[in-house]
Motif scaffolding. Structure first.
Motif, short mmCIF file in Angstrom:
data_model
loop_
_atom_site.label_atom_id
_atom_site.label_comp_id
_atom_site.label_asym_id
_atom_site.label_seq_id
_atom_site.Cartn_x
_atom_site.Cartn_y
_atom_site.Cartn_z
N ILE A 112 0.89 -1.30 0.04
CA ILE A 112 -0.02 0.31 0.02
C ILE A 112 0.77 1.43 -0.04
O ILE A 112 1.72 1.24 0.69
CB ILE A 112 -0.93 0.01 1.22
CG1 ILE A 112 -1.65 -1.31 1.32
CG2 ILE A 112 -1.96 1.30 1.46
CD1 ILE A 112 -2.64 -1.47 2.65
N VAL A 113 0.61 2.09 -0.74
CA VAL A 113 1.40 3.36 -0.90
C VAL A 113 0.28 4.47 -0.85
O VAL A 113 -0.57 4.70 -1.71
CB VAL A 113 2.26 3.69 -2.35
CG1 VAL A 113 2.95 4.74 -2.54
CG2 VAL A 113 3.17 2.46 -2.24
N ASP A 114 0.92 5.39 0.31
CA ASP A 114 -0.43 6.63 0.51
C ASP A 114 -0.19 7.68 -0.44
O ASP A 114 -0.96 8.23 -0.94
CB ASP A 114 -0.20 7.04 1.74
CG ASP A 114 -0.71 6.08 3.01
OD1 ASP A 114 -1.21 4.94 2.63
OD2 ASP A 114 -0.39 6.38 4.05
N GLY A 134 -1.97 7.40 -4.90
CA GLY A 134 -1.69 8.56 -5.62
C GLY A 134 -1.67 8.08 -7.08
O GLY A 134 -2.34 7.20 -7.60
N SER A 135 -0.49 8.65 -7.94
CA SER A 135 -0.41 8.24 -9.10
C SER A 135 0.77 7.37 -9.39
O SER A 135 1.69 7.36 -8.54
CB SER A 135 -0.33 9.59 -10.09
OG SER A 135 -1.43 10.12 -10.10
N VAL A 136 0.78 6.83 -10.58
CA VAL A 136 2.15 6.06 -10.78
C VAL A 136 2.92 6.61 -12.26
O VAL A 136 2.05 7.35 -12.95
CB VAL A 136 1.74 4.61 -11.38
CG1 VAL A 136 1.34 3.96 -10.01
CG2 VAL A 136 0.82 4.17 -12.24
N LEU A 149 -3.00 -4.26 -9.61
CA LEU A 149 -2.51 -3.15 -9.34
C LEU A 149 -3.76 -2.07 -9.40
O LEU A 149 -4.40 -1.92 -10.44
CB LEU A 149 -1.68 -2.59 -10.42
CG LEU A 149 -0.79 -1.43 -10.41
CD1 LEU A 149 -0.12 -0.93 -9.39
CD2 LEU A 149 -0.04 -1.15 -11.55
N LEU A 150 -3.96 -1.35 -8.19
CA LEU A 150 -5.13 -0.41 -8.04
C LEU A 150 -4.45 0.97 -7.86
O LEU A 150 -3.64 1.04 -7.17
CB LEU A 150 -5.94 -0.85 -6.96
CG LEU A 150 -7.13 0.09 -6.80
CD1 LEU A 150 -8.42 -0.68 -6.71
CD2 LEU A 150 -6.98 0.81 -5.36
N ILE A 151 -4.84 1.82 -8.99
CA ILE A 151 -4.29 3.11 -8.92
C ILE A 151 -5.45 4.05 -8.81
O ILE A 151 -6.18 4.18 -9.34
CB ILE A 151 -3.44 3.36 -10.06
CG1 ILE A 151 -2.62 2.49 -10.66
CG2 ILE A 151 -2.88 4.86 -10.34
CD1 ILE A 151 -2.06 2.16 -11.88
#
Lengths: 231, 296
Positions: A112-114, A134-136, A149-151
């Motif tokens: 998980i990345v905030d 956020g964005s990738v 992969l959920l963005i």
């Protein structure tokens, strides 16, 4: 829950700290650890095997939580290149941003990345679930094989280039799609999966209906009988 | 690999700490480049009519004799001696002075000049080089530095960064260029001179030639995107500040930390972990193909 133990990079080195966390003495009933002053060191918490919880107070360098099995790692800062690369199981939660190639080749568990993830997020992922609030960056999910992969934000150029069977859910817009990556219809099963991932990421502000689904057109990696004369 | 670092101080009161901050950054980047190291410091406040020439001398060079004989030629000259480097200050214009040095002291390597820049570089471990030049005591407004892991040219002084190819200009580079030979030939035809076979020196020469056409740093670096082929993260220094550019594929890392006191750039966060209040800084990675400038 067990007792809490502090580990400090000002007092100890990477080799000792990792060694200690990789060989937990469960007789001492230690399950929770705090790492202080990580100062961008590389390979922190690489190769953990046990069901322990590690809270890292600050920014980490490359390959944090690489090869992780079972451990729950929280990073209160940013992470460098290759976060959780080849992770097998467990959870890595980054409260800041992550650099390139987060979750590269990871087989299982959850990341998980905030914040945002930079380029090549989920490159060659093999079963991990990656949740980016956020964005990738560009070339994310390059050659991604399985997992989700959920963005929540947007994606850079060439999203899902040469993708295999990873499923990408994105609430924002990809700048462009890579070779063989196409938009797909959202099914009921997908909505359940998206809600499950939103729940794991504790994301309440975006509804599952906002997400679009991208995946492989399966034209690139399947053998075409028309090409038989090439062999 | 290679490590690159840069720091720009927003407050004058911090200028005395510049060398201290930069030395820690270079120390921490030894792991990315143990072969050679170098740095360029700018001191805008000292900028006057005087030019400063940064030169490196060989081990058998007689500095005392040089000081005496050069003072016979140029009355206003001041020579600062640090390890195997000299910083020579004079009001004599670069064209005349560089020609004089070239004709009379062939053994000296001129590594840069300008009204504000001072450059130091040498082969060896960055930790030793930082100590040898007593970097932690040096002052200024901004600085850039490099630790080298040599790939395409020899481990020599000529192969060490930063490269300065114009007045108060310099460049450090992490990566490798693939079209530097062609570009070097084109630049030589237009009158540029090169001292090495290094790819970064060509990039520096290209940037200088563009800047000399009165192009801004932003325009110049944007032109690099179409004319330089290869992998790069650049930090380009000028009298007023520095700029950062990553190629569009962005294989080479970079991270920026900005506070109200400074802007720091480095290949890895660990290079700036020692900077004051860095944990409260705005930390981000420069986007591929986007030019970032400070002070320019």
């Amino acid at each position: 829950m067990g007792k809490l133990e502090n580990l400090d990079f000002k007092k100890n080195n990477l080799r000792n700290i990792n060694n200690y966390l990789q060989n937990i003495d469960f007789k001492k009933n230690l399950r929770n650890f705090v790492i202080k002053n990580p100062s961008g060191n590389h390979a922190i918490c690489a190769g953990l095997k046990e069901d322990i919880s590690v809270n890292i107070k600050g920014h980490v360098g490359y390959y944090c939580g690489g090869m992780n099995q079972n451990a729950k790692i929280t990073i209160e800062g940013n992470a460098g290149t290759g976060l959780g690369e080849n992770m097998m199981s467990g959870l890595i939660h980054v409260k800041g941003n992550v650099s390139q190639s987060a979750g590269a080749t990871a087989h299982g568990g959850t990341i998980i990345v905030d914040g945002n993830a930079s380029s090549r997020c989920g490159i060659s992922m093999k079963g991990v679930n990656i949740i980016i609030k956020g964005s990738v960056g560009h070339m994310s999910a390059f050659m991604a094989q399985s997992g989700n992969l959920l963005i929540c934000g947007d994606a850079g150029e060439a999203l899902g280039d040469s993708i295999y069977e990873t499923v990408i859910y994105i609430a924002g817009k990809p700048k462009s799609l890579g070779a063989d990556c196409v938009e797909k219809n959202i099914t009921k099963k997908d909505l359940i999966k998206i809600e499950e991932l939103l729940n794991i990421g504790n994301i309440k502000q975006i509804k599952s209906s906002k997400f679009k689904k991208y995946g492989s057109a399966r034209k690139l990696y399947n053998f075409k009988i028309d090409n038989v004369s090439e062999y | 690999m290679c490590g690159i670092v840069g720091i720009y101080l927003k407050k004058k009161s911090l200028h005395k700490k510049l060398g201290n901050y930069l030395s820690g950054m270079l120390d921490n980047m030894s792991s990315r480049g143990p072969d050679s190291a170098g740095f360029a410091l700018y001191n805008k406040d000292n900028a006057s009519k005087e030019y400063k020439y940064s030169v490196c001398f060989p081990y058998n060079f007689n500095v005392e004799k040089f000081k005496v004989s050069i003072r016979d030629e140029f009355k206003d000259i001041l020579v600062k001696h640090i390890s195997d480097h000299l910083i020579i200050s004079t009001k004599t214009y670069p064209k005349a002075f560089l020609l004089f040095l070239h004709d009379n002291y062939k053994e000296l390597k001129i590594i840069g000049y300008g009204k504000s820049i001072e450059i130091f570089k040498q082969v060896g471990n960055p930790k030793d080089i930082v100590k040898k030049f007593n970097l932690s005591k040096l002052q200024g407004s901004h600085a850039i530095g490099h630790t080298r892991m040599a790939t395409e040219s020899a481990i020599t002084l000529d192969g060490s960064h930063p490269y300065s190819t114009g007045e108060d200009e310099c460049l450090v580079h992490n990566g490798s260029l693939s079209n530097h030979n062609n570009l070097r030939r084109n630049l030589i035809k237009k009158g540029k001179k090169f001292n090495s076979f290094n790819d970064t020196e060509v990039a520096a020469g290209y940037i200088s030639s563009q800047l000399s056409k009165n192009k801004s740093m932003k325009k110049t670096l944007t032109k690099c995107l179409s004319n330089l082929d290869g992998f790069y993260t650049f930090i380009a220094g000028t009298k007023n500040g520095f700029a950062v550019l990553r190629d569009e594929i962005a294989c080479k890392p970079a991270v920026i930390a900005e506070t109200k006191d400074y802007v720091a750039v480095a290949s890895e966060f660990q290079a700036m972990a020692h900077l004051p209040n860095v944990n409260k800084a705005k930390i981000y990675e420069p986007e591929p193909g986007v030019v970032y400038t400070w002070g320019n």
